[in-house]
Design a protein around this motif. Structure first.
Motif, PDB file in Angstrom:
ATOM      1  N   ALA A  76     -21.946  21.771  15.500  1.00 16.17           N
ATOM      2  CA  ALA A  76     -20.833  21.533  16.466  1.00 16.17           C
ATOM      3  C   ALA A  76     -19.794  22.579  16.101  1.00 16.17           C
ATOM      4  CB  ALA A  76     -20.247  20.151  16.437  1.00 16.17           C
ATOM      5  N   VAL A  77     -19.187  23.151  16.931  1.00 19.98           N
ATOM      6  CA  VAL A  77     -17.986  24.054  16.777  1.00 19.98           C
ATOM      7  C   VAL A  77     -16.835  23.473  17.387  1.00 19.98           C
ATOM      8  CG1 VAL A  77     -16.699  26.406  17.415  1.00 19.98           C
ATOM      9  CG2 VAL A  77     -19.642  26.175  17.048  1.00 19.98           C
ATOM     10  N   ILE A  78     -15.709  23.386  16.600  1.00 21.54           N
ATOM     11  CA  ILE A  78     -14.435  22.795  17.077  1.00 21.54           C
ATOM     12  C   ILE A  78     -13.293  23.880  17.230  1.00 21.54           C
ATOM     13  CG2 ILE A  78     -12.635  21.003  16.604  1.00 21.54           C
ATOM     14  CD1 ILE A  78     -14.482  19.641  14.946  1.00 21.54           C
ATOM     15  N   GLU A  79     -12.387  23.723  18.420  1.00 19.78           N
ATOM     16  CA  GLU A  79     -11.320  24.436  18.509  1.00 19.78           C
ATOM     17  C   GLU A  79     -10.233  23.710  18.936  1.00 19.78           C
ATOM     18  OE1 GLU A  79     -12.195  28.101  20.886  1.00 19.78           O
ATOM     19  OE2 GLU A  79     -14.160  28.278  19.660  1.00 19.78           O
ATOM     20  N   THR A  80      -9.190  23.765  18.269  1.00 18.85           N
ATOM     21  CA  THR A  80      -8.035  23.014  18.471  1.00 18.85           C
ATOM     22  C   THR A  80      -6.724  23.585  18.125  1.00 18.85           C
ATOM     23  OG1 THR A  80      -6.796  20.896  18.835  1.00 18.85           O
ATOM     24  CG2 THR A  80      -8.271  21.099  16.906  1.00 18.85           C
ATOM     25  N   LEU A  88     -11.629  12.505  20.901  1.00 21.94           N
ATOM     26  CA  LEU A  88     -10.841  13.264  21.710  1.00 21.94           C
ATOM     27  C   LEU A  88      -9.958  12.471  22.594  1.00 21.94           C
ATOM     28  CD1 LEU A  88     -13.334  16.032  22.680  1.00 21.94           C
ATOM     29  CD2 LEU A  88     -11.335  16.538  21.440  1.00 21.94           C
ATOM     30  N   CYS A 101      -5.966  17.406  25.615  1.00 19.19           N
ATOM     31  CA  CYS A 101      -5.117  17.911  24.262  1.00 19.19           C
ATOM     32  C   CYS A 101      -5.281  19.420  24.291  1.00 19.19           C
ATOM     33  CB  CYS A 101      -5.133  17.048  22.970  1.00 19.19           C
ATOM     34  SG  CYS A 101      -7.057  17.387  22.525  1.00 19.19           S
ATOM     35  N   GLY A 102      -6.360  20.095  25.068  1.00 17.01           N
ATOM     36  CA  GLY A 102      -6.573  21.591  24.675  1.00 17.01           C
ATOM     37  C   GLY A 102      -7.684  21.903  23.651  1.00 17.01           C
ATOM     38  N   SER A 103      -8.350  20.784  22.875  1.00 22.77           N
ATOM     39  CA  SER A 103      -9.133  20.891  22.070  1.00 22.77           C
ATOM     40  C   SER A 103     -10.501  21.073  22.711  1.00 22.77           C
ATOM     41  CB  SER A 103      -9.170  19.626  21.320  1.00 22.77           C
ATOM     42  OG  SER A 103      -8.210  19.303  20.706  1.00 22.77           O
ATOM     43  N   LEU A 104     -11.427  22.101  22.122  1.00 23.61           N
ATOM     44  CA  LEU A 104     -12.720  22.105  22.763  1.00 23.61           C
ATOM     45  C   LEU A 104     -13.710  22.079  21.572  1.00 23.61           C
ATOM     46  CD1 LEU A 104     -13.664  25.454  24.669  1.00 23.61           C
ATOM     47  CD2 LEU A 104     -14.880  25.012  22.492  1.00 23.61           C
ATOM     48  N   ALA A 105     -14.999  21.565  21.821  1.00 20.33           N
ATOM     49  CA  ALA A 105     -16.096  21.448  20.763  1.00 20.33           C
ATOM     50  C   ALA A 105     -17.571  21.994  21.617  1.00 20.33           C
ATOM     51  CB  ALA A 105     -16.067  20.093  20.467  1.00 20.33           C
ATOM     52  N   VAL A 106     -18.182  22.696  20.879  1.00 24.59           N
ATOM     53  CA  VAL A 106     -19.550  23.052  21.261  1.00 24.59           C
ATOM     54  C   VAL A 106     -20.747  22.262  20.495  1.00 24.59           C
ATOM     55  CG1 VAL A 106     -21.103  24.783  21.689  1.00 24.59           C
ATOM     56  CG2 VAL A 106     -18.599  25.307  21.807  1.00 24.59           C
ATOM     57  N   ILE A 147     -11.297  15.096  15.336  1.00 26.21           N
ATOM     58  CA  ILE A 147     -12.432  15.412  15.852  1.00 26.21           C
ATOM     59  C   ILE A 147     -13.477  15.370  14.946  1.00 26.21           C
ATOM     60  CG2 ILE A 147     -13.450  17.059  17.195  1.00 26.21           C
ATOM     61  CD1 ILE A 147     -10.721  17.788  18.391  1.00 26.21           C
TER      62      ILE A 147
END
Lengths: 367, 367
Positions: free
Chosen positions: A159-163, B180, B155-160, A172
């Motif tokens: 999993a990749v997280i971006e925040t 989230l 909140c603008g967070s993203l996960a792959v 997360i």
């Protein structure tokens, strides 16, 4: 500095102490690192000053409850899968790796990474010890973003997280570590060379090796390993004060795995009837009280060790009946700055009293 | 087919019914879709057969507990952020979108996506209703991978997420949705045009519109909306049988938000003293029992509606005292195949009895 088999074992021993009970038992990490060393012949430990300013440096380690790591072993491929994905996201090769936290098994994590990628390990880390939450890191104190971060698990999931919020990132990542089975490898806070030089705890990897070597040598030469430990800690310059807080037997233990953490309390009765010490922990030991009086508090280091061998007993390995010494050491000065204390001090864990150094709490001479 | 404001409202009404109590109340989704329609002038609904075989088609919707969605509103940017990231990962543009599930608010989710990307919505979905877990989808039954999937939050967070096991994917995505904040937008099971044509429930979006239009027209013309609903369901070809299971007042309700789901039980007392109906739910209504005898079970549809207006009451909107009818409809035949029942039948929710169609349980003529 070239890391051989002896240095690796010293590192495991020293990192276990610096883990303050957390960071996971280094045993499995040492086995994996030794296997990597067999394949590659050795590791290079470089100084932060050896890094190019624009280098890509990847802090790595494990996130989750150490209690889980005792039974759920890594498959060995998590590290390289996470690092390769970070390279893909950043569009370039990683130049060096470092431990997010020098404490416990996480102190060894980057050596497996280094072997896989063929890059050196940098002699610094983000905590100078271990902390239970990922935002409790000097990179965060200094404004570096945790993202992009990559979590990988033994089941092969990634999993990749971006925040843009590092506390949200912790929540997360913690949720992910639970969903992934309780423990996962994480590459986070990707740094430039400049950031690694100025926004990390410098020299902590070699400090761990020196601490481990001191204990080993004292044992071989039948000297007191606790005296050797104190001398070695002072000599690092990072941990100037050290004392034995208590000597006794574990008579009570409460420990549960909750919200992705090992949380609990251990009670130690003194041998000479000289009272009782209580140590509260959340993965790491946080507060030590002697007869209800606080004698050490986070971010100062509190480590419980076997009173004969000076082997560190991590919080997931604590058991009723163990005969132990409780050792405290002063935290690196960067962790005692107000901005760091706000994130990693007693208040960050819900404790009321403001941080007081062990030197003051225990009237250490010269402090 | 061009989707105007009336069709959008019909879709919301029809999708609410097909949600079987789940998929979230369509109200907020409708507001967002109407705003998108204002900006763009309308949406195109195309048939799966209009897709190029090598098209990239993105199923999208929301994951989490509908109870949370009542208080935690989307920021409106989650959808486009997730879709753009999928495009980046796949290295190409998305050609069309579709609802992962036609039921509830998720039936409207792709219209917001379509407006943002300037692409059509495909007239099909993955469930023909709503289900509480993401692996309960015909794409999974037919061997399509859920990954790469992208979760985005207010909140603008993203996960792959990347994993080759679709049940593991659900566990990771569910954990993420909790971390989230209880609800997140998810783009998952990226499909080729060929897969969208052959491995989806065809015609379910236009079926939802037709169902909603039938209820609306009956209300305007002061005819019985429940009769109009039954006629419209049969006319779709997807939902051949429909009956009113019960008519009464809600006299008890247990509902909690646990593990990322709304879980509970509602008890309805009949008006004429003709017994009691109990409906068990996990986001969606799963089993309806009349005086302890099963009268309908998942994957057949069970929807609780206001007995005067025929407005669907989703599980998070159930309240003590509501006067309701419990309507059951037969599931699309693809969901009653053995491979689908293994993933979405009563056993998948821990219920003992094997699936029995509502036609058999209620002795419907001609069944």
């Amino acid at each position: 500095m070239r890391i051989d088999r002896t240095a690796l074992a010293d590192l495991a021993r020293g990192a276990a102490f610096l883990g303050s009970g957390g960071g996971g038992d280094p045993y499995y990490g040492l086995l994996l690192a030794e296997a990597a060393l067999e394949r590659t012949g050795g590791f290079d430990l470089i100084s932060p000053s050896d890094l190019a300013d624009d280098a890509l440096v990847a802090p790595c380690g494990w996130i989750g409850a150490p209690t889980v790591s005792v039974e759920k072993l890594p498959n060995g491929g998590e590290t390289v899968a996470g690092l390769r994905r970070l390279e893909q996201i950043m569009g370039r090769r990683i130049d060096a790796v470092l431990p997010v936290e020098i404490g416990g098994g996480n102190g060894l994590a980057p050596f497996i990474a280094a072997a896989e990628l063929g890059v050196p390990v940098v002699d610094c880390d983000g905590m100078g010890r271990a902390f239970p939450e990922s935002q409790m890191v000097i990179f965060n104190v200094r404004g570096v973003s945790a993202c992009p971060s990559v979590l990988t698990a033994a089941c092969g999931s990634l999993a990749v997280i971006e925040t843009d919020n590092n506390l949200t990132h912790e929540r997360i990542a913690r949720g992910l570590s639970v969903a992934l089975g309780g423990i996962a490898h994480m590459v986070e806070y990707p740094l430039t060379g400049t950031q690694a030089k100025h926004q990390s705890i410098p020299g902590s990897v070699s400090a761990a090796i020196a601490i481990g070597a001191a204990i080993r040598t004292a044992r071989t030469e039948r000297r007191d390993p606790f005296e050797a430990l104190a001398t070695a800690l002072r000599a690092t310059g990072l941990y100037p004060h050290c004392l034995t807080l208590f000597d006794g037997k574990i008579t009570d233990l409460e420990r549960e795995t909750r919200g992705g953490f090992s949380i609990g309390k251990v009670v130690i009765d003194g041998f000479g009837g000289d009272g009782q010490m209580e140590v509260l922990f959340q993965n790491e030991n946080l507060v030590a009280r002697l007869n209800s009086e606080v004698r050490a508090m986070v971010p100062d280091l509190i480590t419980i060790m076997d009173r004969e061998t000076a082997d560190t007993i991590t919080t997931e390995r604590l058991k009723y009946g163990q005969r132990v010494k409780v050792i405290a050491a002063s935290a690196p000065s960067m962790l005692r700055e107000p901005a760091a204390l706000a994130l990693m001090g007693p208040g960050a864990f819900g404790f009321d009293p403001a941080f007081t150094p062990i030197e003051t709490l225990n009237n250490i001479e010269g402090a």
